[in-house]
Design an enzyme around this catalytic site. Sequence first.
Site, PDB file in Angstrom:
ATOM      1  N   GLY A  76       0.767  -1.028  -0.004  1.00 42.16           N
ATOM      2  CA  GLY A  76       0.051  -0.034   0.049  1.00 42.16           C
ATOM      3  C   GLY A  76       0.859   1.232  -0.035  1.00 42.16           C
ATOM      4  CB  ALA A  77       4.279   1.846  -0.993  1.00 41.51           C
ATOM      5  CB  ILE A 133       0.950   5.890   6.662  1.00 42.36           C
ATOM      6  CG1 ILE A 133       0.148   4.789   6.620  1.00 42.36           C
ATOM      7  CG2 ILE A 133       0.406   7.210   7.490  1.00 42.36           C
ATOM      8  CD1 ILE A 133      -0.108   4.533   8.081  1.00 42.36           C
ATOM      9  N   GLY A 134       1.802   4.702   3.786  1.00 38.83           N
ATOM     10  CA  GLY A 134       2.742   3.685   3.155  1.00 38.83           C
ATOM     11  C   GLY A 134       3.792   4.305   2.250  1.00 38.83           C
ATOM     12  CE1 TYR A 137      -9.489  -0.187   9.267  1.00 39.66           C
ATOM     13  CE2 TYR A 137     -10.005   0.695  11.288  1.00 39.66           C
ATOM     14  CZ  TYR A 137      -9.031   0.361  10.392  1.00 39.66           C
ATOM     15  OH  TYR A 137      -7.954   0.986  10.286  1.00 39.66           O
TER      16      TYR A 137
END
Length: 316
Positions: A21-22, A26-27, A177
Amino acid sequence: MTGWNASDIPDQSGRTAVVTGANSGIGYVTARELARRGARVVLACRSEERGTRALELLRSEVPSAQAEFGRLDLGDLGSVRSFVASYDRAEPGGGLDLLINNAGVMALPYRQTADGFESQFGVNHLGHFALTGLLLPRLLRTPGARIVTVSSAFHALSNIDMGDLNSERNYRRWIAYGRSKTANLLFTHELARRLAAGGSDVVAAAAHPGYAETNLQAAGPRMEGRKFAERVMWLGNRVLAQPATAGALPSLHAATARGVRPDSFTGPRVLGWQGAPGKSWRAKWTLNDGAAERLWAASEGLTGVRWPEPSSPSGV
C-alpha cells in the site's frame, strides 16, 4: 515535534524493504523515508497506475532512491502468490530485511475479495498473513530482519469472532474493521511467539498511525455515493488529523529503531492520537495465546499458506 522522528532513522544502506500500500498516505511516506536513508524499496500496490505514479513521485523527491513497483492485490490470493513468485524469479536466494504490512481498507460496505472473504478481514489480515508466510524464508535468512504489521487504535471496537470470521451473520462495517485490526495484533502476537520458539532473531512488531490524514476515511462513503459522509470525513482529516508524515512515524520506528521488542505495539504518544511514537495501549484480548493460535490455524486453512518452522529456511 519532539521525540523520535524521521531524522532518527538509522542508515538503511544495503537493506531491502517491501512496503504494501505504498502508493499513498502513510505507506508512501514509509517507503520514501526508508529510501531516503538508503534502503532499496519495493512499492507493493494493487493499482499499477497509482503505484507507478507514486514511484515517479518518490524518485523526484529522493533522486538517489533505489525503488521499484510490484503489483500486489491483497484481496486476491493468486495475486499474492504471483507477487512472491515474481520476486523470487528476480532475486533467487536473496534475503529481505523489512516487510511492512501497511495496506488496508476501512469501514467499507459489505464486499467480498476474489477468494470470497469479507473484504476487510480478507485484505487487512488474510492477504498479509499469506504474504508474510510466503516471504518468510527470505526474512529468516536475513540477519536483523523485521516484520511490521500496521493495526489501528480501532482494534478496541471488537475482539474477533471465531465463529463468524467473515461477518456473514451481521455485518457492521466499523465492527468488521475493528475485528480485522484485532486480527493484525493477534497475528503479530503468535508470529512473535513462533519466531522465538524457533530461535529466530526476526522481530515481528505492530504499529498504528493514530488519526492520520489518508484516503482510507472517505473510501467507504465514496463507494456508496454518500456525499455528506464523505465531506464529514474530509473535514475531520483537515481539522483533527495529523499529516501522513507524522502518521508514518510509528511504522518507521518499529521498522528501524534500536531496541524494538517482539510483539510490541507502537503508536503516537499523545492519547494514541498524535505525537512522536512510543509504546501504545492494546486491548487485553490481543494478547490471548489461545485466540492467536486458533486464528492462525483458521488463517492457514483459509489461505492455503502453511508456514515453515521458523528455524528452517525452507519454502511454503
